[in-house]
Each structure stands twice: as structure tokens, then as C-alpha cells.
Design a protein around this motif. Structure first.
Motif, mmCIF file in Angstrom:
data_model
loop_
_atom_site.group_PDB
_atom_site.id
_atom_site.type_symbol
_atom_site.label_atom_id
_atom_site.label_comp_id
_atom_site.label_asym_id
_atom_site.label_seq_id
_atom_site.Cartn_x
_atom_site.Cartn_y
_atom_site.Cartn_z
ATOM 1 N N PHE A 140 47.875 19.836 75.640
ATOM 2 C CA PHE A 140 49.176 19.796 76.317
ATOM 3 C C PHE A 140 49.354 21.058 77.142
ATOM 4 C CE2 PHE A 140 53.575 21.281 76.320
ATOM 5 C CZ PHE A 140 54.247 20.186 76.841
ATOM 6 N N GLU A 141 49.969 20.886 78.321
ATOM 7 C CA GLU A 141 50.233 22.035 79.186
ATOM 8 C C GLU A 141 51.415 21.719 80.088
ATOM 9 O OE1 GLU A 141 47.880 24.906 82.428
ATOM 10 O OE2 GLU A 141 46.942 23.074 81.638
ATOM 11 N N VAL A 142 52.219 22.738 80.381
ATOM 12 C CA VAL A 142 53.307 22.596 81.343
ATOM 13 C C VAL A 142 52.891 23.294 82.629
ATOM 14 C CG1 VAL A 142 55.716 23.112 81.883
ATOM 15 C CG2 VAL A 142 55.073 22.445 79.552
ATOM 16 N N LEU A 143 52.784 22.519 83.701
ATOM 17 C CA LEU A 143 52.405 23.036 85.001
ATOM 18 C C LEU A 143 53.659 23.290 85.834
ATOM 19 C CD1 LEU A 143 49.548 20.477 85.784
ATOM 20 C CD2 LEU A 143 49.367 22.680 84.576
ATOM 21 N N THR A 144 53.589 24.240 86.743
ATOM 22 C CA THR A 144 54.732 24.556 87.594
ATOM 23 C C THR A 144 54.317 24.512 89.060
ATOM 24 O OG1 THR A 144 54.253 26.926 87.380
ATOM 25 C CG2 THR A 144 55.865 25.990 85.850
ATOM 26 N N PRO A 145 55.263 24.177 89.963
ATOM 27 C CA PRO A 145 54.950 24.102 91.390
ATOM 28 C C PRO A 145 54.583 25.486 91.938
ATOM 29 C CG PRO A 145 57.173 23.252 90.887
ATOM 30 C CD PRO A 145 56.643 23.849 89.647
ATOM 31 N N PRO A 146 53.844 25.512 93.058
ATOM 32 C CA PRO A 146 53.400 24.384 93.890
ATOM 33 C C PRO A 146 52.147 23.729 93.321
ATOM 34 C CG PRO A 146 52.710 26.452 94.877
ATOM 35 C CD PRO A 146 53.544 26.829 93.681
ATOM 36 N N TYR A 147 51.920 22.479 93.715
ATOM 37 C CA TYR A 147 50.795 21.710 93.220
ATOM 38 C C TYR A 147 49.804 21.399 94.340
ATOM 39 C CZ TYR A 147 54.131 20.954 89.431
ATOM 40 O OH TYR A 147 55.040 21.139 88.432
ATOM 41 N N THR A 148 48.562 21.221 93.957
ATOM 42 C CA THR A 148 47.530 20.869 94.932
ATOM 43 C C THR A 148 47.626 19.386 95.280
ATOM 44 O OG1 THR A 148 45.900 20.309 93.243
ATOM 45 C CG2 THR A 148 46.006 22.625 93.958
ATOM 46 N N CYS A 149 47.040 19.012 96.395
ATOM 47 C CA CYS A 149 46.987 17.606 96.781
ATOM 48 C C CYS A 149 46.196 16.792 95.765
ATOM 49 C CB CYS A 149 46.361 17.465 98.170
ATOM 50 S SG CYS A 149 47.374 18.109 99.512
ATOM 51 N N GLN A 150 45.149 17.408 95.212
ATOM 52 C CA GLN A 150 44.323 16.701 94.223
ATOM 53 C C GLN A 150 45.131 16.357 92.971
ATOM 54 O OE1 GLN A 150 43.517 19.431 95.860
ATOM 55 N NE2 GLN A 150 41.509 19.120 96.852
ATOM 56 N N LEU A 151 45.965 17.305 92.537
ATOM 57 C CA LEU A 151 46.797 17.043 91.355
ATOM 58 C C LEU A 151 47.789 15.925 91.650
ATOM 59 C CD1 LEU A 151 47.876 17.682 88.522
ATOM 60 C CD2 LEU A 151 49.363 19.389 89.571
ATOM 61 N N MET A 152 48.457 15.976 92.793
ATOM 62 C CA MET A 152 49.437 14.952 93.129
ATOM 63 C C MET A 152 48.768 13.594 93.277
ATOM 64 S SD MET A 152 52.279 16.444 92.945
ATOM 65 C CE MET A 152 53.278 15.081 93.528
ATOM 66 N N ASP A 153 47.539 13.574 93.785
ATOM 67 C CA ASP A 153 46.807 12.315 93.893
ATOM 68 C C ASP A 153 46.555 11.718 92.511
ATOM 69 O OD1 ASP A 153 46.712 12.471 96.642
ATOM 70 O OD2 ASP A 153 44.660 13.250 96.719
ATOM 71 N N ARG A 154 46.183 12.562 91.564
ATOM 72 C CA ARG A 154 45.929 12.077 90.206
ATOM 73 C C ARG A 154 47.215 11.550 89.564
ATOM 74 N NH1 ARG A 154 43.531 8.995 86.918
ATOM 75 N NH2 ARG A 154 43.658 9.603 84.727
ATOM 76 N N LEU A 155 48.321 12.272 89.724
ATOM 77 C CA LEU A 155 49.592 11.816 89.164
ATOM 78 C C LEU A 155 50.021 10.498 89.811
ATOM 79 C CD1 LEU A 155 51.630 15.145 88.946
ATOM 80 C CD2 LEU A 155 50.141 14.101 87.225
ATOM 81 N N ALA A 156 49.809 10.375 91.120
ATOM 82 C CA ALA A 156 50.154 9.127 91.807
ATOM 83 C C ALA A 156 49.321 7.974 91.275
ATOM 84 C CB ALA A 156 49.955 9.287 93.311
ATOM 85 N N SER A 157 48.051 8.241 90.992
ATOM 86 C CA SER A 157 47.177 7.202 90.458
ATOM 87 C C SER A 157 47.659 6.731 89.085
ATOM 88 C CB SER A 157 45.740 7.732 90.372
ATOM 89 O OG SER A 157 44.887 6.797 89.754
ATOM 90 N N ILE A 158 48.031 7.691 88.243
ATOM 91 C CA ILE A 158 48.552 7.340 86.918
ATOM 92 C C ILE A 158 49.839 6.543 87.051
ATOM 93 C CG2 ILE A 158 49.548 8.287 84.792
ATOM 94 C CD1 ILE A 158 47.635 10.669 85.128
ATOM 95 N N SER A 159 50.723 6.982 87.939
ATOM 96 C CA SER A 159 51.998 6.295 88.122
ATOM 97 C C SER A 159 51.801 4.865 88.598
ATOM 98 C CB SER A 159 52.854 7.074 89.129
ATOM 99 O OG SER A 159 54.110 6.442 89.312
ATOM 100 N N ASN A 160 50.907 4.662 89.557
ATOM 101 C CA ASN A 160 50.647 3.311 90.069
ATOM 102 C C ASN A 160 50.063 2.414 88.985
ATOM 103 O OD1 ASN A 160 51.562 3.985 92.632
ATOM 104 N ND2 ASN A 160 49.530 4.590 93.346
ATOM 105 N N GLU A 161 49.196 2.988 88.169
ATOM 106 C CA GLU A 161 48.593 2.219 87.076
ATOM 107 C C GLU A 161 49.656 1.829 86.056
ATOM 108 O OE1 GLU A 161 44.856 2.698 83.908
ATOM 109 O OE2 GLU A 161 45.203 4.195 85.478
ATOM 110 N N TRP A 162 50.577 2.741 85.800
ATOM 111 C CA TRP A 162 51.658 2.488 84.835
ATOM 112 C C TRP A 162 52.625 1.430 85.362
ATOM 113 C CZ3 TRP A 162 56.997 3.076 84.900
ATOM 114 C CH2 TRP A 162 57.635 3.050 83.657
ATOM 115 N N LEU A 163 52.929 1.486 86.648
ATOM 116 C CA LEU A 163 53.887 0.533 87.227
ATOM 117 C C LEU A 163 53.356 -0.897 87.213
ATOM 118 C CD1 LEU A 163 55.214 2.563 90.285
ATOM 119 C CD2 LEU A 163 56.584 1.727 88.368
#
Length: 339
Positions: A140-163
Motif C-alpha cells: 500500500f502507498e499514498v501517492l501525491t500529485p503531480p503524476y506521470t502520464c504513464q501512471l494516469m494511463d494505468r489508472l485509466a485502464s483500471i477504471s475502464n476495466e472496473w466500469l
């Protein structure tokens, strides 16, 4: 949201603290109403002939009544009907004094982080769950902004899979938009290979950690490969982290219909809101973290509960179009230009 508008909102939150809904002001799906002294803000959505505010006003305590009264007066001038969704009991005397009614529609789960612990028999299952995840190589880890494009891409992928092709909701719940998500700290669960498999967005974690500061769990998303209990692991880990950092509270959001004694209200909410939540399952999920439950109300015009409840459900299920978003942004800019 333009820079001037965002700056004013940031200053308001810094001055008055993070509430249960203030992070949702950044979604861009609401219009803003400032009181005449610019000390309080009401965020609302226009649906039909209603202007439905999300929560109570945000601002200085002395400005609360003034903001509500002026909002109601402006609605009357524009031939609209005011309503307030997910308000708290402290403000009920003000709403009633100004001619509105209130009905309890659920409860908000608030975890007291200052006294949070996982000791005793009641927490045995959750302790075992944390231990199992850690031994299986999850971290577990708490990340803080700013974020890389690669990180946001991974989060978007997880979100789309969840939806799974479902549409994002809006108004009273967060949605995955890159500009929105990138504003907040993100609690992540990482697998054995160092790959993020699940995440929570955590509003309020950027404010100073004090016993009055509140964390708000917003988006909860996970990939299909995650084991059962992933959200339990993330929330428990976040609570332990928040306590260690010095935060006082953590909100898990509202559980609609929780402990409502008015059966007519319950039936109407079930009719208009059943597509939004699994009411019983949501309450049971949040209740296992032993939160304090705070009553939540819908404030509505006399004889207008059923219509207001239906329009609230519509607001949550109706994403804002590009033209609506532009109009809302222009409205916010207009109010800012008069400051």
C-alpha cells in the motif's frame, strides 16, 4: 474550470476546511452560487425546474444562513425551486425557518481516525485479511500529485476495466476524468511485480493533518485480477495511514436508506434510486469498518419530495454535455468577475 475560479475555490477550502462534498466541486458538472459577501459557496445542478444543491453551503459559519436565503431568493426570481441533497442536521433549523422541509434519506459513514484500531475479536477477520494481502506480496502507498502520464494511463485502464462499459455517474459521486483525478492524492495497491492493481482517490489528504481534518474516500477502482477483499485492504490501510499522519476523520460517503423510519420516504427513494446503489450491500460494506453514522437529509419544497427525489436520481445518472459544461464554466467566471 479556469484558473481564477479554481484559485477562489482552493482558498475557500483552505480557509474553511475540506467537507464531505467540496472535492466534487471540481468535477465541472455544477453551477456555483456565491453569497453577496463571497464568504460561502453553494454548488448546484439545474434539473427541470429544480436547482439542486449538493450538501450544505461551504464557507464561514456566519455566512451559512445568508447563503441559503440568497440562494432561495435567486431561485424564486428565476422561477426555479430550490432543494438541497445530502445536508446535515446542523443546518436543518435554517432550512425550515426559510420555508423548506427535510427528510432523512440515509447516513454518512465517518471513521474516527484518532481512536481507530484493529484490536479485539471483532477485528480478527480484517486483521487476517491485511496479513494475507501483505504475505501475498501486495503493498500500500499514498501517492501525491503531480503524476506521470504513464501512471494516469494505468489508472485509466483500471477504471475502464472496473466500469465494464457502464457510464460514469456524476453530481454526488466522483468520476474518472484525468483532470479531476490528478488533483488528489491516490492510495494504491501494488502487486508482486510492482504493478498498480487498485486505487482510491483521497480528497482532503493535501490539507494539514489535524484532528479536525477529514479525508474523503472518493473513487474506488480495481482490476479484474484483484483478489476478494481488495477494497477492504485499501480502506483499512488508508485508515492506518491517516491515523499515523494525524488526520481526525475519514468519510466513506453516504449509505442511502440507512436506518430510515419513514416508510413513505424509503419507498420513494427505493423507486427513484434503486439503479444508483445496492442499498443493503453498500451499508453492510461500510458498516464493517465500525464508523460513526451521521444522518443525511434531502431538503425540499413543501409537497415536493417525490419530484425532487426523482430529479436527484436523474442528476446522478445524467452526465453533463460539453455545452452544459461550457455554460456552467461561463456562469462561474461571471460570478468571479464581479468579485
Amino acid at each position: 474550470m479556469d484558473r481564477i475560479t479554481e484559485t477562489r475555490l482552493n482558498r475557500l477550502i483552505e480557509r474553511c476546511g475540506q467537507g464531505s462534498h467540496t472535492h466534487l466541486y471540481y468535477l465541472g458538472d455544477k453551477e456555483w452560487f456565491w453569497d453577496s459577501k463571497r464568504e460561502a459557496l453553494i454548488a448546484y445542478r439545474s434539473i427541470g425546474n429544480r436547482r439542486i444543491a449538493l450538501g450544505d453551503p461551504s464557507g464561514h459559519p456566519r455566512s451559512m444562513r445568508r447563503a441559503v436565503q440568497q440562494f432561495i431568493e435567486t431561485c424564486k426570481q428565476d422561477r426555479c425551486i430550490p432543494a438541497f441533497y445530502q445536508t446535515k442536521s446542523d443546518m436543518l433549523p435554517v432550512y425550515r425557518e426559510l420555508g423548506l422541509r427535510a427528510a432523512k434519506i440515509g447516513e454518512e459513514a465517518i471513521i474516527d481516525l484518532t481512536g481507530f484500531h484493529m484490536n479485539g475479536k471483532a477485528w480478527l477477520k480484517q486483521r487476517n485479511r491485511l496479513s494475507k494481502f501483505r504475505k501475498s506480496g501486495y503493498s500500500f502507498e499514498v501517492l501525491t500529485p503531480p503524476y506521470t502520464c504513464q501512471l494516469m494511463d494505468r489508472l485509466a485502464s483500471i477504471s475502464n476495466e472496473w466500469l465494464q462499459q457502464r457510464k460514469e455517474k456524476s453530481f454526488s459521486v466522483g468520476a474518472f476524468h484525468r483532470d479531476y483525478v490528478s488533483r488528489f492524492p491516490i492510495a494504491v495497491m501494488t502487486g508482486q511485480g510492482g504493478r498498480i492493481e487498485a486505487f482510491l482517490t483521497v480528497a482532503g489528504a493535501c490539507q494539514e493533518a489535524t484532528e479536525t481534518a477529514q479525508l474523503n474516500v472518493d473513487l474506488m477502482r480495481y482490476s479484474a485480477d484483484c483478489p476478494q477483499g481488495t477494497m477492504d485492504y485499501l480502506i483499512l490501510s488508508l485508515c492506518l495511514w491517516g491515523k499515523e499522519q494525524g488526520y481526525g476523520r475519514c468519510s466513506l460517503g453516504m449509505a442511502p436508506l440507512a436506518n430510515i423510519n419513514d416508510m413513505l420516504v424509503a419507498r420513494l427513494l427505493y423507486k427513484y434510486g434503486n439503479r444508483i446503489y445496492n442499498f443493503k450491500g453498500l451499508y453492510e460494506f461500510k458498516n464493517k469498518f465500525e464508523p460513526n453514522w451521521e444522518d443525511v437529509y434531502l431538503v425540499y419544497p413543501p409537497a415536493g419530495f417525490s419530484v425532487t427525489a426523482a430529479l436527484v436520481a436523474l442528476a446522478i445518472h445524467s452526465p453533463v454535455s460539453a455545452s452544459q459544461a461550457a455554460r456552467m464554466a461561463e456562469s462561474a467566471r461571471y460570478q468571479e468577475s464581479s468579485i
